[in-house]
Design a protein around this motif. Structure first.
Motif, PDB file in Angstrom:
ATOM      1  N   SER A 249       7.350  -6.800  -9.298  1.00  0.00           N
ATOM      2  CA  SER A 249       6.718  -5.486  -9.165  1.00  0.00           C
ATOM      3  C   SER A 249       7.732  -4.518  -8.567  1.00  0.00           C
ATOM      4  CB  SER A 249       5.469  -5.568  -8.280  1.00  0.00           C
ATOM      5  OG  SER A 249       5.827  -5.739  -6.930  1.00  0.00           O
ATOM      6  N   ASN A 250       7.421  -3.253  -8.615  1.00  0.00           N
ATOM      7  CA  ASN A 250       8.309  -2.252  -8.035  1.00  0.00           C
ATOM      8  C   ASN A 250       7.679  -1.763  -6.731  1.00  0.00           C
ATOM      9  OD1 ASN A 250       9.966  -0.141  -7.326  1.00  0.00           O
ATOM     10  ND2 ASN A 250       9.997   0.770  -9.358  1.00  0.00           N
ATOM     11  N   PRO A 251       8.128  -2.303  -5.586  1.00  0.00           N
ATOM     12  CA  PRO A 251       7.519  -1.902  -4.321  1.00  0.00           C
ATOM     13  C   PRO A 251       7.810  -0.464  -3.923  1.00  0.00           C
ATOM     14  CG  PRO A 251       9.309  -3.457  -3.950  1.00  0.00           C
ATOM     15  CD  PRO A 251       9.144  -3.308  -5.428  1.00  0.00           C
ATOM     16  N   LEU A 252       8.709   0.201  -4.637  1.00  0.00           N
ATOM     17  CA  LEU A 252       8.971   1.607  -4.355  1.00  0.00           C
ATOM     18  C   LEU A 252       7.893   2.500  -4.947  1.00  0.00           C
ATOM     19  CD1 LEU A 252      12.814   1.724  -5.051  1.00  0.00           C
ATOM     20  CD2 LEU A 252      11.654   1.445  -2.859  1.00  0.00           C
ATOM     21  N   SER A 253       7.181   1.987  -5.946  1.00  0.00           N
ATOM     22  CA  SER A 253       6.093   2.771  -6.525  1.00  0.00           C
ATOM     23  C   SER A 253       4.871   2.642  -5.625  1.00  0.00           C
ATOM     24  CB  SER A 253       5.772   2.303  -7.942  1.00  0.00           C
ATOM     25  OG  SER A 253       5.272   0.987  -7.922  1.00  0.00           O
ATOM     26  N   SER A 254       4.068   3.664  -5.631  1.00  0.00           N
ATOM     27  CA  SER A 254       2.910   3.697  -4.745  1.00  0.00           C
ATOM     28  C   SER A 254       1.740   2.976  -5.400  1.00  0.00           C
ATOM     29  CB  SER A 254       2.551   5.152  -4.461  1.00  0.00           C
ATOM     30  OG  SER A 254       1.460   5.203  -3.594  1.00  0.00           O
TER      31      SER A 254
END
Length: 174
Positions: free
Chosen positions: A38-43
Protein backbone atom coordinates in the motif's frame (compact mmCIF):
# COMPACT_ATOMS: atom_id res chain seq x y z
CA UNK A 1 28.81 12.19 53.04
CA UNK A 2 28.28 12.60 49.31
CA UNK A 3 25.52 14.78 48.04
CA UNK A 4 23.47 13.25 45.27
CA UNK A 5 21.92 15.64 42.86
CA UNK A 6 18.65 14.64 41.33
CA UNK A 7 17.38 16.74 38.52
CA UNK A 8 13.77 16.77 37.53
CA UNK A 9 13.04 15.99 33.92
CA UNK A 10 11.87 18.77 31.67
CA UNK A 11 9.18 18.69 29.03
CA UNK A 12 11.93 19.34 26.48
CA UNK A 13 14.16 16.43 27.56
CA UNK A 14 11.29 13.94 27.65
CA UNK A 15 9.82 15.33 24.42
CA UNK A 16 13.12 15.01 22.57
CA UNK A 17 13.56 11.39 23.63
CA UNK A 18 10.02 10.32 22.88
CA UNK A 19 9.86 12.42 19.71
CA UNK A 20 12.75 10.37 18.37
CA UNK A 21 10.90 7.19 19.36
CA UNK A 22 7.68 8.38 17.69
CA UNK A 23 9.61 9.43 14.58
CA UNK A 24 11.24 6.03 14.27
CA UNK A 25 7.93 4.25 14.91
CA UNK A 26 6.31 6.34 12.16
CA UNK A 27 9.11 5.46 9.76
CA UNK A 28 8.66 1.76 10.57
CA UNK A 29 4.90 2.12 9.96
CA UNK A 30 5.62 3.74 6.59
CA UNK A 31 8.11 1.05 5.56
CA UNK A 32 5.69 -1.71 6.57
CA UNK A 33 3.01 -0.02 4.47
CA UNK A 34 5.28 -0.01 1.44
CA UNK A 35 6.33 -3.61 2.11
CA UNK A 36 2.72 -4.84 2.07
CA UNK A 37 2.00 -3.01 -1.16
CA UNK A 38 0.00 0.00 0.00
CA UNK A 39 1.06 3.62 -0.24
CA UNK A 40 1.20 4.94 3.33
CA UNK A 41 1.76 8.45 2.00
CA UNK A 42 -1.76 8.49 0.62
CA UNK A 43 -4.50 9.43 3.02
CA UNK A 44 -6.73 6.59 4.08
CA UNK A 45 -8.47 5.85 7.34
CA UNK A 46 -6.41 2.76 8.22
CA UNK A 47 -3.09 4.65 8.05
CA UNK A 48 -4.61 7.52 10.00
CA UNK A 49 -5.99 5.31 12.79
CA UNK A 50 -2.69 3.45 13.13
CA UNK A 51 -0.71 6.72 13.21
CA UNK A 52 -3.02 8.21 15.86
CA UNK A 53 -2.84 5.04 17.98
CA UNK A 54 0.97 5.06 17.83
CA UNK A 55 1.02 8.78 18.74
CA UNK A 56 -1.30 8.26 21.70
CA UNK A 57 0.74 5.32 22.99
CA UNK A 58 4.06 7.16 22.71
CA UNK A 59 2.69 10.30 24.38
CA UNK A 60 1.18 8.25 27.23
CA UNK A 61 4.57 6.58 27.77
CA UNK A 62 6.28 9.99 27.63
CA UNK A 63 3.96 11.32 30.32
CA UNK A 64 4.57 8.23 32.44
CA UNK A 65 8.34 8.64 32.04
CA UNK A 66 8.08 12.30 33.07
CA UNK A 67 6.15 11.45 36.23
CA UNK A 68 8.38 8.48 37.08
CA UNK A 69 11.61 10.44 36.66
CA UNK A 70 10.32 13.45 38.59
CA UNK A 71 8.24 13.88 41.68
CA UNK A 72 5.33 11.81 40.37
CA UNK A 73 3.28 14.80 39.28
CA UNK A 74 2.61 16.42 35.94
CA UNK A 75 0.44 19.44 35.27
CA UNK A 76 -1.85 19.67 32.27
CA UNK A 77 0.46 22.29 30.74
CA UNK A 78 3.53 20.09 31.21
CA UNK A 79 1.67 17.20 29.56
CA UNK A 80 0.69 19.36 26.62
CA UNK A 81 4.26 20.68 26.34
CA UNK A 82 5.66 17.15 26.28
CA UNK A 83 3.12 16.14 23.62
CA UNK A 84 3.98 19.12 21.41
CA UNK A 85 7.76 18.67 21.68
CA UNK A 86 7.30 14.96 20.97
CA UNK A 87 5.14 15.76 17.94
CA UNK A 88 7.46 18.43 16.53
CA UNK A 89 10.59 16.28 16.89
CA UNK A 90 8.75 13.39 15.25
CA UNK A 91 7.61 15.70 12.42
CA UNK A 92 11.21 16.73 11.72
CA UNK A 93 12.41 13.12 11.65
CA UNK A 94 9.55 11.78 9.54
CA UNK A 95 9.62 14.85 7.29
CA UNK A 96 13.29 14.29 6.50
CA UNK A 97 12.66 10.60 5.90
CA UNK A 98 9.66 11.33 3.65
CA UNK A 99 11.58 13.97 1.70
CA UNK A 100 14.49 11.59 1.08
CA UNK A 101 12.16 8.69 0.27
CA UNK A 102 9.99 10.51 -2.29
CA UNK A 103 12.86 12.37 -3.94
CA UNK A 104 15.59 9.73 -4.06
CA UNK A 105 14.30 6.24 -3.24
CA UNK A 106 10.82 5.87 -4.73
CA UNK A 107 9.66 8.90 -6.67
CA UNK A 108 6.69 6.93 -7.95
CA UNK A 109 5.09 6.83 -4.49
CA UNK A 110 4.61 10.59 -4.51
CA UNK A 111 3.36 10.63 -8.11
CA UNK A 112 0.84 7.92 -7.25
CA UNK A 113 -0.82 10.33 -4.79
CA UNK A 114 -1.26 12.99 -7.46
CA UNK A 115 -2.52 10.49 -10.05
CA UNK A 116 -5.18 9.29 -7.60
CA UNK A 117 -6.14 12.89 -6.78
CA UNK A 118 -6.47 13.68 -10.50
CA UNK A 119 -8.60 10.58 -11.06
CA UNK A 120 -10.84 11.50 -8.09
CA UNK A 121 -11.27 15.06 -9.38
CA UNK A 122 -12.04 13.79 -12.88
CA UNK A 123 -14.62 11.35 -11.49
CA UNK A 124 -16.34 14.31 -9.80
CA UNK A 125 -16.64 16.06 -13.14
CA UNK A 126 -13.89 18.66 -12.70
CA UNK A 127 -12.52 20.28 -15.84
CA UNK A 128 -8.93 19.61 -16.88
CA UNK A 129 -8.06 23.21 -16.06
CA UNK A 130 -9.42 22.84 -12.51
CA UNK A 131 -7.57 19.53 -12.08
CA UNK A 132 -4.30 21.07 -13.23
CA UNK A 133 -4.74 24.06 -10.94
CA UNK A 134 -5.67 21.87 -7.95
CA UNK A 135 -2.71 19.56 -8.46
CA UNK A 136 -0.37 22.52 -8.93
CA UNK A 137 -1.44 24.08 -5.66
CA UNK A 138 -1.40 20.70 -3.95
CA UNK A 139 2.21 20.13 -4.93
CA UNK A 140 3.20 23.65 -3.84
CA UNK A 141 1.51 23.39 -0.46
CA UNK A 142 2.21 19.71 0.32
CA UNK A 143 4.95 20.40 2.89
CA UNK A 144 3.03 23.26 4.49
CA UNK A 145 0.04 20.97 5.04
CA UNK A 146 2.36 18.15 6.15
CA UNK A 147 3.82 20.29 8.94
CA UNK A 148 0.65 22.16 9.92
CA UNK A 149 -1.49 19.03 9.77
CA UNK A 150 0.99 17.05 11.85
CA UNK A 151 1.35 19.83 14.41
CA UNK A 152 -2.42 20.27 14.66
CA UNK A 153 -2.92 16.52 15.03
CA UNK A 154 -0.28 16.42 17.76
CA UNK A 155 -1.96 19.34 19.51
CA UNK A 156 -5.34 17.60 19.49
CA UNK A 157 -3.85 14.31 20.73
CA UNK A 158 -1.85 16.19 23.39
CA UNK A 159 -4.88 18.14 24.59
CA UNK A 160 -6.94 14.97 24.99
CA UNK A 161 -4.25 12.64 26.37
CA UNK A 162 -3.06 15.23 28.90
CA UNK A 163 -6.55 15.36 30.41
CA UNK A 164 -6.22 11.72 31.42
CA UNK A 165 -2.51 11.55 32.27
CA UNK A 166 -2.10 14.72 34.31
CA UNK A 167 -1.53 14.32 38.02
CA UNK A 168 -1.75 17.54 39.94
CA UNK A 169 0.56 18.10 42.86
CA UNK A 170 -1.29 18.54 46.15
CA UNK A 171 -1.83 22.09 47.29
CA UNK A 172 0.72 23.18 49.86
CA UNK A 173 -0.61 25.22 52.72
CA UNK A 174 1.52 27.05 55.23
Amino acid sequence: MEETSTTSPTAMSIGLKFGAILGLASIVQTLIGFAIGSNPLSSNWVNTVIAIAISIAVIVFAHKAFKDAGDGYMSYGQGLGIAMVTTLVSLVITGLFTFIYINFIDTGAFEEIWEKAAADMEAKGQSQEAIDMGLGWGRKLFWVFYVLGGAFGGLVVGLIVSIFTQKKAPEQTF
